[in-house]
Enzyme design. Sequence first.
Site, mmCIF file in Angstrom:
data_model
loop_
_atom_site.group_PDB
_atom_site.id
_atom_site.type_symbol
_atom_site.label_atom_id
_atom_site.label_comp_id
_atom_site.label_asym_id
_atom_site.label_seq_id
_atom_site.Cartn_x
_atom_site.Cartn_y
_atom_site.Cartn_z
ATOM 1 C CE LYS A 62 1.824 5.185 2.965
ATOM 2 N NZ LYS A 62 0.661 5.460 3.779
ATOM 3 C CG HIS B 95 -0.476 0.386 2.471
ATOM 4 N ND1 HIS B 95 0.177 -0.491 3.295
ATOM 5 C CD2 HIS B 95 -0.467 1.572 3.128
ATOM 6 C CE1 HIS B 95 0.555 0.137 4.395
ATOM 7 N NE2 HIS B 95 0.176 1.399 4.327
ATOM 8 C CG ASP C 136 4.090 -4.893 10.325
ATOM 9 O OD1 ASP C 136 3.322 -5.392 9.468
ATOM 10 O OD2 ASP C 136 3.753 -3.948 11.061
ATOM 11 C CE LYS D 159 2.917 -1.426 14.541
ATOM 12 N NZ LYS D 159 2.283 -0.570 13.543
ATOM 13 C CG HIS E 3 5.323 -0.934 3.996
ATOM 14 N ND1 HIS E 3 4.532 -1.410 2.973
ATOM 15 C CD2 HIS E 3 4.638 -1.200 5.137
ATOM 16 C CE1 HIS E 3 3.441 -1.940 3.484
ATOM 17 N NE2 HIS E 3 3.480 -1.832 4.794
ATOM 18 C CD GLU F 243 3.086 2.661 12.176
ATOM 19 O OE1 GLU F 243 1.911 2.740 11.813
ATOM 20 O OE2 GLU F 243 3.662 1.590 12.393
HETATM 21 C C1 BG6 Z 1 1.138 -1.990 7.572
HETATM 22 C C2 BG6 Z 1 1.678 -2.594 8.841
HETATM 23 O O1 BG6 Z 1 1.563 -2.732 6.461
HETATM 24 O O2 BG6 Z 1 1.623 -0.647 7.470
HETATM 25 C C3 BG6 Z 1 1.249 -1.772 10.044
HETATM 26 O O3 BG6 Z 1 1.186 -3.929 8.967
HETATM 27 C C4 BG6 Z 1 1.674 -0.332 9.876
HETATM 28 O O4 BG6 Z 1 1.787 -2.305 11.247
HETATM 29 C C5 BG6 Z 1 1.207 0.206 8.526
HETATM 30 O O5 BG6 Z 1 1.072 0.417 10.919
HETATM 31 C C6 BG6 Z 1 1.797 1.576 8.267
HETATM 32 O O6 BG6 Z 1 1.150 2.124 7.158
HETATM 33 P P1 BG6 Z 1 0.961 3.695 7.044
HETATM 34 O O7 BG6 Z 1 0.300 3.878 5.709
HETATM 35 O O8 BG6 Z 1 0.117 4.119 8.205
HETATM 36 O O9 BG6 Z 1 2.341 4.264 7.103
#
Ligand code: BG6
Length: 518
Positions: free
Chosen positions: A209, A205, A262, A363, A267, A243
Amino acid sequence: MSARLDLDLPDAPGEGDAADGLLPRRSPACTMVIFGGGGDLTRRLLVPAIYNLVGAELLDESFSIVAVDWSDLDSDGLRRQLGETMRTFVAQRSASAVMLQEDRWDWLSQRISFLRGGFDDPMTYQALSSVCGVGNCVFYLAVAARFFAPIVGQLEAAGLTRETETRFRRVVVEKPFGSDLASARALNAQLRNALDESQIYRIDHYLGKETVQNILALRFSNGFFEPLWNRQNIDHVQITAAETVGVETRGRFYETTGALRDMVPNHIMQLLAMMAMEAPSSFDADAVRDEKSKVLSAVHRLDPGDIVRGQYSAGHIAGRAMSGYREEADVAPDSGAETFVAMKLRIDNWRWAGVPFYVRTGKRLAQRKTEIAIHFKQAPYALFRETPVEKLTPNIMVLQIQPSEGVTMQFSAKVPGPTVKLGGVRMKFDYADWFQEDPSTGYETLIYDCLIGDATLFQRADNVEAGWGVVQPALDAWADDAAMPPCPLQFYPAGKAGPAAADALLARDGRHWLRLNG
Ligand code: BG6
């Protein structure tokens, strides 16, 4: 994706939204079958994103959704649930939907139906065969990873994955793509037993963005960044994905996953690839993914001595008391899962040899912030008597990805006055000042691209495996108790910037992290 990269910059802030003059085309006729259609992902992200595509007039008249799930629902019940969720988003002024236009919602909801069935039950697939007929279909797997291979196997057995001259059949898979290199390879092999690679759309995902996509636009549509984008001019790069949230309701998942699995192979590696790849020969899916693949395979396998792992303990964020990770629901009181990692990566190629890429993600940190900070080398000599070279403002370019989106440059300028003295200044571009953003869940582009068959923003099997390959040595070292001493778990209070060992990782190279507030 390609239309978005064809930017036509306006003369002044505020004019950007109307500038590109390129009308995206409507997607072809298609039935979207969502496995897990009664679940959270469908309700919170997929349906709002599809609703936004209706608003942008990007869907074909005959578009339809079939939600497959074994929950006790029917089509009316599902439509009612989805409608309620959409209204809640609007009431909460969520970024994904600021206004619910009833005619738009009616258009979409009357195209949604529910099919009750088990994912391993051949009857489900027989029913789908008659729904899908001979038309185009996208099968979206909004389900736990353990169902990926069985569903794809059943689709194939029922003949539903077969493409012809006149129809496409695509499968969308969400992360996690495996939990280490071996399981990622095994999953890719299972998917490819039933599907051609061109039919598989692996979603990360982060690639939905806007500002992540903008990294390529920024680098490759401007003349002045690329000549500086190399080891001659760049000292090091810092990638941060911080985060403030904890593990929320996902304790069980996080216990076996942890921050490294994760966030990093997926990402973070995508951010690194966008930042470090060579220019593709075109914006065709394979040209872009070939370049990503090259740079990811040049990333040195992580030395377990170059990674720090941390776990949050109790602390405060914005004046509110936060409990420690071990007190969260579904978490063991002596849990060894990491909620933070910091590491030093190296890329072995001509452009980046000798330039460290420092990465941190975690986190319950001091601030929510995702960014790539490019630290340029110092000017070789300070001409200015009042400012010795070690006091020059470091030249840093920060690509801010979230929550605020933009680019900031930091450099030196003369302080007004009779003596020649330098002071640090910042030049800032804010996305929101130039472009008006439509409500977005981040899934709109990804779903639309899948419908039109543009795989540029999706991960190819080799990209996924290269990401796992980089972190595998740390996973191996952590699994081996004898190797624990080099990477012990370090605790940090919620609301701080991570454990002190993360600072030491940079300090040993004479560098320090950009500050996280708090
Ligand atoms: C997800 C993780 O893939 O991405 C989560 O499983 C994380 O733990 C999230 O919080 C972060 O995504 P974003 O878009 O909030 O940066």
